[in-house]
Design an enzyme around this catalytic site. Structure first.
Site, PDB file in Angstrom:
ATOM      1  N   ASP A 409     -70.749  52.023 -48.034  1.00 31.00           N
ATOM      2  CA  ASP A 409     -69.788  51.369 -48.932  1.00 31.00           C
ATOM      3  C   ASP A 409     -68.365  51.650 -48.442  1.00 31.00           C
ATOM      4  O   ASP A 409     -68.142  52.509 -47.580  1.00 31.00           O
ATOM      5  CB  ASP A 409     -69.991  51.908 -50.351  1.00 31.00           C
ATOM      6  CG  ASP A 409     -69.325  51.041 -51.407  1.00 31.00           C
ATOM      7  OD1 ASP A 409     -68.967  49.889 -51.111  1.00 31.00           O
ATOM      8  OD2 ASP A 409     -69.165  51.518 -52.547  1.00 31.00           O
ATOM      9  N   GLU A 412     -64.721  48.391 -45.259  1.00 28.36           N
ATOM     10  CA  GLU A 412     -63.949  47.268 -44.717  1.00 28.36           C
ATOM     11  C   GLU A 412     -62.898  47.694 -43.677  1.00 28.36           C
ATOM     12  O   GLU A 412     -62.618  46.870 -42.793  1.00 28.36           O
ATOM     13  CB  GLU A 412     -63.254  46.501 -45.849  1.00 28.36           C
ATOM     14  CG  GLU A 412     -64.192  45.790 -46.785  1.00 28.36           C
ATOM     15  CD  GLU A 412     -64.936  46.734 -47.723  1.00 28.36           C
ATOM     16  OE1 GLU A 412     -66.101  46.469 -48.030  1.00 28.36           O
ATOM     17  OE2 GLU A 412     -64.352  47.768 -48.108  1.00 28.36           O
ATOM     18  N   ASP A 494     -68.444  44.000 -55.538  1.00 22.48           N
ATOM     19  CA  ASP A 494     -68.124  44.298 -56.932  1.00 22.48           C
ATOM     20  C   ASP A 494     -67.943  43.023 -57.751  1.00 22.48           C
ATOM     21  O   ASP A 494     -66.831  42.551 -57.993  1.00 22.48           O
ATOM     22  CB  ASP A 494     -66.865  45.163 -57.002  1.00 22.48           C
ATOM     23  CG  ASP A 494     -67.079  46.531 -56.376  1.00 22.48           C
ATOM     24  OD1 ASP A 494     -68.237  46.937 -56.224  1.00 22.48           O
ATOM     25  OD2 ASP A 494     -66.076  47.182 -56.028  1.00 22.48           O
TER      26      ASP A 494
END
Length: 785
Positions: A409, A412, A494
């Site tokens: 997670d 990015e 999300d």
């Protein structure tokens, strides 16, 4: 465009247009066109696959280790014809014709019937300098009449993406909406379809890039990148399946996951203690809600330090995971890339990374710091093989205590604002000029930003396959680039507990599938916010179809376990989770198909019906494989919905009633029912309901068959080891056809080295009855009147 990549000028400086061709030189696999200083090259990779490269300087970038595989020169040499005239060069393969106009230079593609696609128009190709260290290259192509656009990786909105602008730049898309552009995944690939003609385009650049699909000009597609050269692959086929198959030959395909990863996953930020996890599993088992996986979010760690366990919340992780395994539960733990900045604190991960110089540094040589869950943090450079090896080995801290899967997670990479009082509280980003990569292909972060999550997932996948050498491991990532399917499953980040996000989930997942990423899912119930009982029930129905099926919820929101919404919703959730487990033989075969051909598991109707224009905009119906179609409900209070049935005969999953397409029907859809249909000539294998994969021997296989003409090959192996790679697997092909008034089902002899547990097979022909026999692997012929 994100400010950290630098805003592009509007209108200035002026584009330099590609010039006329001055010289032509044929190569073994294509043709070079010299345009003064500039150079254009066409490579014939396969009869339907062409690579186009253009450099304003005449020099192409060297091949990168992260580039597409196999290399161009590793493909079989393709025969092609060349004709030259004073005005054009025509290249022809068995599949397509490419016409390169010489004055000025333009590249045009045609199918064998002479129908155009991917035609250069306007400037054709152009470039401009943006300051002293940044250049931009673009290509303009014509959007044909009635052409529709799909893919583009992870995108919000509905299915057809025509009339939008897309930035390819991995971004933490917290609170994304229908208007969000850049997302967690950056996959610069799309397919364009119209009746009889289709093509895919992979924009082979890891730099910031963008597609404009008819926004600035409604009939113009523009590709642009800050990479300094133009590099794209054209894949021709009127069939979406062939486009995806060829694209995944370039970028790679998934490996078979463990079968338990196809079951139901339960997650929350956070199940924050050992006792809470035990209570959760107890509830699942007592309530007879099948489940295979529990996810642990960031609070299992000690102070959010990666590769640690919180000694207060999880004092005995090995015993906990061992006890859960006895209940058939696997545990997946989250891992973030940010390493807590903690000098003189005896934090091994930080100390080793700093000592070995594994963290990203600024151009001035100082280690870069950002702010995430542990506070001030540093970030490994996953582009370097030795860093991936080191990071991968750290997973031993998790796998040694029984962790069965890893959830990557915040990669990015995502960062929080700098805290107020610490240099002003401003937003910070990775510096674009930061050095990145190994010594022999050192570059800057401007080229590798989009690869950060991909390379983190790669490090994880390669490590856990060694650390858990006897068992397959599940890997999940939020961020990635083209080819991410080789290393990880993907979820859509999300989302929110709103009806709009349920509606958007299936087209998002379908466009990911059309972009080569088959193992995909969205958080059932929505991550942020409080799902209503009706929303959760409808989402669970749709989520039963997701290749990755996980319910999730955010801290300080309503919990998203099925029993939290009352007895009626709990019963609906149980029914559809049980259906998911019954369908696992079918779904597992679809995963095998994805691993061998790249085919998506969840498919829009246009995938199998590209000649039917009514499917081009149809986003709210879905195919699971080729046979099973569902029409989920996306709005509150809806008890009937319009369903489109393509050409052929369709059978209601629940009642067996038949319908003749192509037509629309008004389907009953009370809260407990999601409309589902099977097309004629289908064979869908079903297993028994289990509380988890492998709970008991698989002693019965039911084949639900619909009258018609069709074929299905069932794939089987042990579902958990790597023995299938050495041939320990089997396939059984089933055929159905009509003889006068009879339905004939033929079962071919089982092929392969794997023998399933002794079982009976029940062949059920819808509307005709059923027959049962022991499955000894031999050929059979059954008739139904």
């Amino acid at each position: 465009m994100p400010e950290f990549a630098g805003e592009l000028p509007i209108g200035e400086p002026v584009w330099n247009a590609i010039a006329s061709v001055e010289q032509i030189q044929r190569q073994n696999r294509g043709i070079d066109f010299n345009l003064g200083v500039a150079r254009l090259s066409l490579y014939i990779i396969a009869p339907n696959l062409i690579r186009v490269r253009f450099s304003p300087t005449g020099e192409f970038r060297p091949r990168r280790s992260w580039a597409v595989t196999p290399k161009d020169e590793e493909w079989p040499i393709v025969a092609f014809d060349i004709q030259e005239t004073a005005n054009e060069v025509i290249i022809e393969t068995d599949k397509i014709r490419i016409c390169v106009q010489l004055h000025p230079c333009r590249v045009q593609f045609f199918d064998k019937a002479g129908r155009p696609f991917a035609q250069d128009t306007g400037l054709g190709i152009g470039w401009r300098q943006l300051g002293t260290d940044k250049s931009q290259v673009a290509c303009w192509k014509r959007i044909e009449t009635e052409e529709n656009y799909y893919g583009f990786g992870e995108r919000v909105g509905l299915l057809n993406q025509k009339g939008k602008r897309f930035t390819n730049w991995t971004t933490d898309s917290l609170d994304y909406t229908m208007l969000t552009d850049a997302m967690y995944q950056a996959i610069p690939f799309f397919m364009a379809l119209r009746q009889g003609v289709g093509y895919g385009l992979f924009f082979n650049t890891t730099f910031w890039s963008r597609f404009d699909v008819g926004v600035d000009q409604p009939d113009i597609l523009r590709l642009e990148t800050l990479g300094g050269e133009l590099d794209y692959y054209i894949i021709y086929s009127p069939e979406p399946a062939e486009i995806v198959q060829t694209y995944t030959q370039l970028t790679g395909r998934m490996s078979l996951p463990p079968q338990w990863a196809l079951g139901y996953h339960q997650c929350r930020w956070s199940y924050d203690s050992e006792s809470e996890v035990r209570q959760l599993v107890q509830q699942l088992r007592q309530r007879r809600i099948p489940c295979d996986v529990i996810h642990l979010d960031i609070d299992y760690m000690f102070g959010y330090r990666v590769f640690t366990w919180n000694p207060r919340r999880f004092p005995e992780p090995q015993k906990l995971l061992s006890d859960l395994a006895e209940d058939g539960i696997k545990v997946v733990t989250i891992v973030d890339p940010g390493v807590k900045f903690e000098p003189q604190a005896d934090y091994t991960v930080y100390d080793q990374g700093l000592e070995k110089d594994y963290f990203i540094r600024r151009a001035d040589g100082k280690v870069f710091h950002g702010y995430v869950w542990p506070g001030r943090a540093v970030f490994p450079d996953f582009l370097r093989p030795e860093v991936r090896q080191w990071w991968g080995d750290l997973h031993r801290n998790l796998t040694d205590v029984g962790v069965a899967g890893i959830w990557n997670d915040m990669n990015e990479p995502a960062m929080n604002d700098r805290p107020f009082g610490d240099e002003g509280g401003q937003k910070i980003f990775f510096p674009m000029d930061a050095p990145s990569g190994p010594d022999d292909e050192r570059t800057t972060y401007a080229e590798t930003h989009n690869l950060y999550g991909l390379m983190m997932a790669r490090a994880c996948r390669q490590a856990v396959e060694k650390l858990r050498e006897r068992s397959r491991t599940f890997v999940l990532t939020r961020s990635g680039y083209a080819g991410v399917q080789k290393w990880s499953a993907v979820w859509t980040g999300d989302n929110h507990s709103l009806w709009e996000y349920l509606e958007m989930s299936l087209p998002m997942l379908c466009n990911l599938g059309l972009s080569g990423v088959a193992f995909v899912g969205a958080d059932i119930g929505g991550f942020a916010g409080d799902a209503t009982p009706e929303l959760f029930a409808r989402w669970m129905q749709a989520g039963m179809l997701y290749p990755f099926m996980r319910a999730h919820s955010m801290i300080n929101t309503k919990r998203h376990e099925p029993w939290e919404f009352g007895p009626q919703v709990e019963a609906i959730c149980r029914q559809y989770i049980e259906l998911r487990y019954r369908l696992l033989p079918y779904i597992y075969t679809l995963f095998w198909e994805a691993a061998t051909t790249g085919a998506p598991i969840l498919r829009p109707l246009l995938y199998h019906y590209p000649e039917d224009p009514k499917t081009y905009e149809l986003y709210d119906q879905i195919l699971l494989g080729s046979s099973l179609m569902a029409a989920p409900v996306y709005r509150p209070g809806v008890e009937k919905r319009l369903v489109y049935l393509p050409a052929g005969t369709w059978y209601d999953w629940w009642t067996g009633e038949s319908y003749q397409g192509a037509t629309y029907i008004l389907a009953d859809a009370p809260i407990e029912k999601m409309p589902m249909y099977i097309c004629a000539g289908s064979i869908i294998p079903l297993g028994p309901v289990m509380q988890y994969v492998g709970e008991s021997p698989f002693n019965q296989l039911r084949l639900r068959v619909t009258p018609g003409i069709g074929e299905w090959t069932l794939y089987e192996d042990d579902g958990h080891s790597f023995a299938y790679r050495d041939g320990a697997c089997s396939t059984t092909t089933y055929r159905v056809y009509l003889e006068d008034t009879q339905v004939v089902v033929e079962i071919q002899a089982r092929q392969g080295q794997w023998t399933p547990h002794p079982r009976n097979v029940i062949v059920e022909v819808v509307g005709k009855g059923e027959q049962e026999f022991p499955d000894d692997g031999s050929a059979r012929r059954l008739t139904f009147s």
